[in-house]
Design an enzyme around this catalytic site. Sequence first.
Site, PDB file in Angstrom:
ATOM      1  N   ASP A 113       4.662 -12.178   2.246  1.00  0.00           N
ATOM      2  CA  ASP A 113       5.142 -10.806   2.344  1.00  0.00           C
ATOM      3  C   ASP A 113       4.334 -10.057   3.389  1.00  0.00           C
ATOM      4  O   ASP A 113       3.116  -9.898   3.259  1.00  0.00           O
ATOM      5  CB  ASP A 113       5.016 -10.099   0.987  1.00  0.00           C
ATOM      6  CG  ASP A 113       5.574  -8.688   1.025  1.00  0.00           C
ATOM      7  OD1 ASP A 113       6.769  -8.531   0.742  1.00  0.00           O
ATOM      8  OD2 ASP A 113       4.820  -7.755   1.343  1.00  0.00           O
ATOM      9  N   TYR A 122       2.174  -3.122   8.492  1.00  0.00           N
ATOM     10  CA  TYR A 122       0.891  -3.786   8.300  1.00  0.00           C
ATOM     11  C   TYR A 122       0.240  -4.196   9.622  1.00  0.00           C
ATOM     12  O   TYR A 122      -0.970  -4.438   9.655  1.00  0.00           O
ATOM     13  CB  TYR A 122       1.042  -5.038   7.432  1.00  0.00           C
ATOM     14  CG  TYR A 122       1.603  -4.820   6.054  1.00  0.00           C
ATOM     15  CD1 TYR A 122       1.741  -3.537   5.505  1.00  0.00           C
ATOM     16  CD2 TYR A 122       2.006  -5.901   5.279  1.00  0.00           C
ATOM     17  CE1 TYR A 122       2.269  -3.352   4.254  1.00  0.00           C
ATOM     18  CE2 TYR A 122       2.533  -5.721   4.013  1.00  0.00           C
ATOM     19  CZ  TYR A 122       2.675  -4.445   3.502  1.00  0.00           C
ATOM     20  OH  TYR A 122       3.200  -4.271   2.246  1.00  0.00           O
ATOM     21  N   LYS A 150       9.318  -5.813   6.550  1.00  0.00           N
ATOM     22  CA  LYS A 150       9.866  -4.514   6.170  1.00  0.00           C
ATOM     23  C   LYS A 150       9.924  -3.586   7.371  1.00  0.00           C
ATOM     24  O   LYS A 150       9.045  -3.611   8.244  1.00  0.00           O
ATOM     25  CB  LYS A 150       9.000  -3.862   5.084  1.00  0.00           C
ATOM     26  CG  LYS A 150       8.681  -4.764   3.907  1.00  0.00           C
ATOM     27  CD  LYS A 150       7.790  -4.076   2.884  1.00  0.00           C
ATOM     28  CE  LYS A 150       7.155  -5.080   1.946  1.00  0.00           C
ATOM     29  NZ  LYS A 150       6.052  -5.841   2.576  1.00  0.00           N
ATOM     30  N   HIS A 158      11.188  -0.088   4.128  1.00  0.00           N
ATOM     31  CA  HIS A 158       9.896   0.034   3.455  1.00  0.00           C
ATOM     32  C   HIS A 158       9.824   1.260   2.542  1.00  0.00           C
ATOM     33  O   HIS A 158       9.303   1.178   1.424  1.00  0.00           O
ATOM     34  CB  HIS A 158       8.779   0.085   4.504  1.00  0.00           C
ATOM     35  CG  HIS A 158       7.463  -0.416   4.011  1.00  0.00           C
ATOM     36  ND1 HIS A 158       6.549  -1.042   4.824  1.00  0.00           N
ATOM     37  CD2 HIS A 158       6.895  -0.390   2.787  1.00  0.00           C
ATOM     38  CE1 HIS A 158       5.488  -1.384   4.118  1.00  0.00           C
ATOM     39  NE2 HIS A 158       5.667  -0.989   2.882  1.00  0.00           N
TER      40      HIS A 158
END
Length: 289
Positions: free
Chosen positions: A55, A60, A85, A118
């Site tokens: 994931d 990120y 996402k 997200h």
Amino acid sequence: MTHALPAAMIPLTHAVAEGSEVLMPQLGLGTYKISDEDVQAVVEQGLEIGYRHLDTAQMYGNEAGVGRAIAAIGLPREDVFVTSKLDNPHHAPEDVARTFDETMERLGLEVLDLFLVHWPLARTPGLSLERTWEAMIALRESGRVRAIGVSNYQHDHLETIIQATGVVPAVNQIEIHPYLQQRRMREVHEELGIVTQSWSPLARGLMVTDPVVQQVADELGVSPAQVVVRWHLQHGLVVIPKSVHPERMRANAEVFDLVLSQEQIAALDALERGHRTGSHPDTMQLTHG
């Protein structure tokens, strides 16, 4: 040679094509707040341990490192389930398509298993839940992503996009742990055929110091983290614990021979206190992203 964990496979009912079967491993490896520089080694270790569900997210900033790890380990593509996402600044339809291309380039993949919105950003002026979801549907129809879903969506957000398009998300990834069990959202997901996925499954570490969790761990001779991961699995949730420590990654995965009794599950269920460790979907705005 790596060996996959004996994780249950959860079917994604609302996947890319009628009659196709997309299966998601119930246990995955989270990569939140792991730098791109560090994530390659972490993911390589996770894949060596046996994780087959990764994931990541545009937010990120580590998709490239995840992609390098996948390439370095060299498992057959169909053996690794990869989620990313859509980041908050990219909800405009043209940005959904453009940044998905960038995600795929960073990951080094031709087809993504799951792509999520997200955050709903429902109160951000100028954005539309419906238009963003329509752009996600177009990605699914292109065949470059096997399933699409959302993250942090509330019931009203789900109703808005489903009523507008007729397309139900395959997954909703929301914060869940014994302190925030999201029972009503889980009921909604069950009614709609949406898979519930838990982020922050250990409440950012709070759960491992809880006296009830520690007591159950002592009874079973396992770690508090293992107790909580198992709690998620026994509730039928997809769970993605994160760690950068190989021994903890391995321990988080060694839960398939562990069974919590009905009394132990009840004791953990009684810990509900509505405590969020992350942002609330109704207050998350683009300026916060």
